[in-house]
Design a protein around this motif. Structure first.
Motif, mmCIF file in Angstrom:
data_model
loop_
_atom_site.group_PDB
_atom_site.id
_atom_site.type_symbol
_atom_site.label_atom_id
_atom_site.label_comp_id
_atom_site.label_asym_id
_atom_site.label_seq_id
_atom_site.Cartn_x
_atom_site.Cartn_y
_atom_site.Cartn_z
ATOM 1 N N THR A 1 -10.688 15.305 -14.887
ATOM 2 C CA THR A 1 -9.239 15.266 -15.053
ATOM 3 C C THR A 1 -8.590 14.858 -13.749
ATOM 4 N N GLN B 1 1.256 13.101 -31.229
ATOM 5 C CA GLN B 1 1.624 12.226 -30.121
ATOM 6 C C GLN B 1 0.396 11.513 -29.564
ATOM 7 N N LEU B 2 -0.687 12.264 -29.446
ATOM 8 C CA LEU B 2 -1.908 11.651 -28.933
ATOM 9 C C LEU B 2 -2.457 10.611 -29.905
ATOM 10 N N CYS C 1 -0.398 7.636 -29.496
ATOM 11 C CA CYS C 1 -0.744 7.022 -28.221
ATOM 12 C C CYS C 1 -1.985 6.152 -28.380
ATOM 13 N N LYS D 1 -3.717 8.721 -22.232
ATOM 14 C CA LYS D 1 -3.831 10.076 -22.765
ATOM 15 C C LYS D 1 -3.564 11.105 -21.659
ATOM 16 N N ASP D 2 -4.170 10.870 -20.523
ATOM 17 C CA ASP D 2 -3.962 11.805 -19.415
ATOM 18 C C ASP D 2 -2.507 11.852 -18.986
ATOM 19 N N PRO E 1 1.704 17.716 -30.207
ATOM 20 C CA PRO E 1 0.831 16.998 -29.277
ATOM 21 C C PRO E 1 -0.246 16.172 -29.977
ATOM 22 N N GLU E 2 -0.823 16.727 -31.040
ATOM 23 C CA GLU E 2 -1.891 15.998 -31.724
ATOM 24 C C GLU E 2 -1.364 14.675 -32.264
ATOM 25 N N SER F 1 5.771 22.101 -21.351
ATOM 26 C CA SER F 1 5.411 23.332 -22.038
ATOM 27 C C SER F 1 6.044 24.540 -21.324
ATOM 28 N N ILE G 1 3.152 16.460 -21.457
ATOM 29 C CA ILE G 1 3.203 17.567 -22.427
ATOM 30 C C ILE G 1 3.125 18.897 -21.681
ATOM 31 N N GLU G 2 2.170 18.971 -20.764
ATOM 32 C CA GLU G 2 2.025 20.191 -19.963
ATOM 33 C C GLU G 2 3.298 20.472 -19.180
ATOM 34 N N GLN H 1 -0.678 13.764 -21.634
ATOM 35 C CA GLN H 1 -0.970 15.202 -21.580
ATOM 36 C C GLN H 1 -0.271 15.859 -20.410
#
Length: 863
Positions: free
Chosen positions: A806, A400-401, A404, A458-459, A397-398, A469, A465-466, A462
DNA sequence: GCGGATCAC
DNA sequence: TATGGTGATCCGC
């Protein structure tokens, strides 16, 4: 997966052998598996269609047949064979440039690209089945001697500039489709050309080329026409006749006055200038011209005579796949119905009309009749900008961000270069199985800065990603796109185009303002209004019931422009009304009103503007049948504004209200009433009725997985503002970026989030109360007021909010397996080049909280 | 407005 | 070892 040999230089290949190699190279790969999956999806679509077909009744078919026939006769009447359209296409462009600059490549099979992907290949390589869009490593298997040259786009662009200079000599309004391709309208050039002396039609062979030629063909003057450094073994090129080749260093050729000669001349000049060859097609419309340019490729040209017979003959045997807009999937679907040629297309129209969408079968019908666009569409404004990258698997994730963010930085840079701001941010991801997903979010304000774009992207990322998971997202591609553009410049195009225009009635050619012609007839071709190539000059309100085709109609109206200017009177009337309205108010009121007016004013170059046209201008090849229709050319459309709704509205140039209608008859009526109304500012009862009532929508939506999600609070405010009939535009007069700033004019009752009707700028003097500190601001200047609100926001509110929030939206499950309907897509004619919009992006940086999402916006302040 | 799909180059 | 990037449009939600 299989070889696509629908390309010049690939005839008569051993397809089986080539396909076998391709398959062997691909089999078992993730790419291959995904391709198989996609193929299955297409097959399912076809099955579904066949099922539908089986259920059709005789009666349905008969009815469809009648409808089709009716339409055929209408379209037939609209046929316009008077234009001479030319499509020019450079031969194996990138490859040719590389060969020119590296003579060692001349005799070798070569391609431009990398081992993972080729952009193009030369004709030697095509004989092995090597072509564009093929990965280099497979190409290498097909042709072990293949030389792969990395691309050099700067060089290609430079060459492209050179050829475009030549294009402009034949049609200053030519339409580039890519670096190596363009449509030109030769009609006017040919008219002038008839009276040109020979000297104007004489062109010399360039010394440089002659020298070059001597290298490859020493002491062979007769071979001078074959000097092209791009070596084609079997070029069907027409051989230019040497009218005068005397004198070693001064060879020249005189070209005739016919179309063929003019086009040959153009190609000759391209070759002399760039040492590269071009092919061209000459036909009465763009669709045919495009097909024709392929006919004698490379280094050749083909003219289709402008008669119905010639066109229909030409169409008969033409494989549908050759037509621009019919791709792999459409071809397969049509093939499954036994349709392979355009003749079949014509024979099966009633069936097609029942199995395909209206846009699709209308397009098919145009093709079957050999119809297409007879004008060169104007350069359109871009509608989106994106950047994407493919990479080796990225699962952390890091990382990927981080990537991004990089993408957002790149995108922001590009946005800045073109002075763009957009409201919709879209994240695109492709996992290692080649499955593609896009996730978008539309903000209530336009953004361009890295932080703003990244905050959204980013949101979205994420969330994905969530979603995945505890499994990691295993990506192979990521991209970020911005769309829904809004003018970044506070003062310019929009206001200038309407206000300045109202005042002067003059044409502003500098911007890509356009007149949008909209077909008012609903039942036929309602999806295909024609977009004029002319710049914004006036509002056209035509009630012309002539039998002419649309383009001729537009051309005529263009000619009329200078003589009669019938449209100006309309504007003068509208403008007089405006002046009258303004004069009735005090200065401050007028100013305020002017601001509001500007905010509401239509603009000519906004995204919405194009949207208006594009919504129905899907198919430029529709020449069609405007004969019995009535047209209104609307200047524009309310630009992207916070309060725009899903339904389309038009802004009345007299009262500046949104008229909730897509029916231009209604809109016309409204304007008429406004003009006739003595009380200029007030809408008539009827027109008031046209205004959209409060559009209360359900605030809860459902995501794909059924989970309800709360609609963003902002939308509520949008609707409220919408209901107030006055929409403030972003990026206007300092009213930027933050929805809070939309609350500008609050009357005594302080009703939050609303504007007190239009009268607020006509009747009572507006009282400006800061929605943050609640203190009345003693100023009439909205910019000053706005600054105050900005300060308040930054100093107080951001602390209250405690950073960004968020999304309330729940991540949605994604399924990629839906089987879609038979919708097919139509060709696009707009340029793909990156248009320069403005030279100087002049908007000051946004002061709003940078990463504040669409929530915690206006409502918060009024609780 | 969103997301998937198709198309062009 | 390995199958692109950019922009647009259409369709069904």
């Amino acid at each position: 997966m299989a070889l696509n040999d629908n390309k010049a230089g690939m005839e008569g290949l051993d397809r089986d052998k080539i396909n076998k190699i391709i398959m062997e190279s691909s089999k078992g790969s993730r790419f291959y598996e995904n391709e198989m999956k996609r193929e299955q999806q297409v097959n399912q679509r076809i099955e579904k269609m066949m099922l539908q077909k089986a259920q059709l009744t005789e009666q349905q078919l008969n009815k469809a047949q009648a409808q089709v026939e009716k339409m055929v006769s209408k379209l037939e009447k609209s046929r316009d064979l008077s234009r001479v359209i030319v499509h020019v296409d450079m031969d194996a462009f990138y490859a040719a440039v590389e060969m020119r600059d590296c003579p060692e490549l001349k005799d070798k099979p070569m391609a431009v690209g990398s081992t993972s992907m080729l952009s193009t290949s030369n004709y030697h390589a095509r004989k092995y089945g090597v072509r564009a869009a093929m990965p280099g490593f497979i190409a290498k298997k097909l042709c072990p001697n293949l030389v792969i040259v990395p691309p050099n786009f700067d060089k290609y662009r430079a060459v492209s500039d050179e050829i475009r200079e030549i294009f402009a000599d034949y049609d200053p309004h030519f339409q580039p489709m890519s670096l190596d391709e363009a449509y030109l309208d030769f009609t006017d050039h040919l008219e002038q050309r008839q009276s040109w002396p020979e000297s104007s039609r004489t062109h010399h062979f360039s010394q440089c080329i002659a020298t070059d030629e001597k290298q490859s063909q020493p002491h062979e003057e007769a071979e001078v026409t074959d000097f092209s450094p791009v070596l084609f073994d079997d070029s069907p090129a027409s051989t230019p006749c040497l009218s005068g080749s005397e004198g070693a260093g001064d060879k020249f050729e005189v070209f005739g006055t016919s179309v063929e000669e003019a086009v040959r001349e153009m190609r000759f000049r391209i070759e002399q200038k760039t040492m590269l060859t071009a092919s061209a097609g000459i036909a009465p419309n763009t669709m045919l011209a495009k097909v024709c340019s392929d006919k004698n490729k490379p280094n050749g040209q083909y003219r289709l005579p402008p008669t119905r017979e010639a066109v229909m003959d030409f169409i008969q045997e033409l494989p549908v796949r050759k037509v621009c807009g019919i791709g792999k999937v459409s071809e397969k679907m049509l093939n499954s119905l036994g349709i392979t040629t355009c003749a079949h297309l014509g024979q099966q129209m009633s069936l097609l009309s029942l199995l395909f969408s209206e846009t699709a079968w209308h397009h098919f019908m145009q093709i079957a009749l050999g119809l297409g666009s007879t004008f060169i569409p104007r350069h359109e404004e871009r509608k989106s900008m994106s950047t994407e990258r493919t990479f080796k698997e990225l699962s952390k994730p890091e990382e990927q961000l981080l990537l991004c963010r990089e993408l957002c930085e790149d995108l922001a840079k590009d946005m800045k270069n073109e002075g763009l701001k957009g409201k919709t941010v879209t994240l695109k991801i492709k996992n290692i199985n080649f499955e593609v997903k896009t996730r978008a979010q539309t903000l209530p304000y336009a953004v361009a800065a890295v932080e703003d774009i990244f905050a959204v992207a980013k949101d979205l990322l994420q969330m994905e990603i969530e979603n995945e998971s505890p499994q990691p997202l295993r990506l192979r591609l990521m991209g970020v796109r911005i769309s829904a553009f809004v003018s970044v410049d506070d003062k310019t195009p929009m206001q200038r185009s309407i206000i300045g225009f109202l005042q002067s009635g003059k044409t502003d050619c500098s911007h890509s303002s356009q007149i949008m012609h909209r077909n008012l007839e609903k039942e036929h071709l309602s999806e295909h209004p024609i977009q004029t190539p002319q710049p914004l000059a006036y509002l056209v309100v035509q009630n012309d019931h002539s039998q002419e085709a649309c383009q001729s109609e537009q051309r005529q109206s263009d000619k009329r422009q200078t003589d009669e200017k019938p449209q100006q009177s309309f504007f003068q009337r509208a403008h007089a009304k405006r002046l009258q309205l303004l004069a009735a108010n005090s200065n401050t009121q007028s100013e305020a009103c002017e601001d509001i007016s500007k905010m509401n004013s239509v603009r000519s170059d906004s995204k919405e503007d194009i949207k208006l046209s594009s919504q129905s201008n899907k198919n430029n090849s529709v020449v069609s049948d405007l004969s019995e229709n009535e047209y209104i050319s609307v200047l524009a459309h309310p630009s992207t504004s916070d309060c725009e709704t899903q339904t389309q509205s038009l802004v009345c140039p007299v009262c500046f209200r949104h008229v909730k209608t897509t029916d231009l008859n209604n809109f016309n009526s409204h304007i008429d009433r406004c003009l006739d109304d003595d009380d200029a500012g007030k809408p008539s009862k009827d027109s008031a009725a046209e205004l959209n009532p409060e559009n209360q929508k359900n605030k809860v939506e459902h995501t794909q997985n059924g989970a309800p999600r709360v609609k963003k609070e902002q939308s509520v405010n949008d609707e409220e503002l919408e209901s107030s009939k006055i929409c403030l535009q972003e990026g206007q007069h300092g009213l930027k970026d933050d929805s809070v700033q939309k609350v500008l004019l609050i009357e005594g009752d302080n009703k939050p989030g609303t504007l007190q009707e239009h009268q607020s700028c006509r009747g009572k003097s507006p009282v400006l109360v800061c929605p943050v500190c609640q203190v009345t601001q003693h100023t009439d200047d909205l910019t000053v007021f706005n600054r105050h609100v900005d300060l308040c926001l930054n100093q107080e509110v951001l602390h209250e909010l405690g950073g960004r929030t968020t999304f309330t939206r729940k991540p949605s499950a994604v399924k990629n397996s839906q089987v879609k309907d038979s919708g097919l897509q139509l060709p696009r004619q707009a340029s793909k080049g990156k248009n320069k919009r403005r030279d100087t992006p002049s908007s000051p940086p946004s002061k709003k909280a940078k990463s504040t999402g669409p929530h915690n916006t206006i409502d918060k302040f009024f609780r």
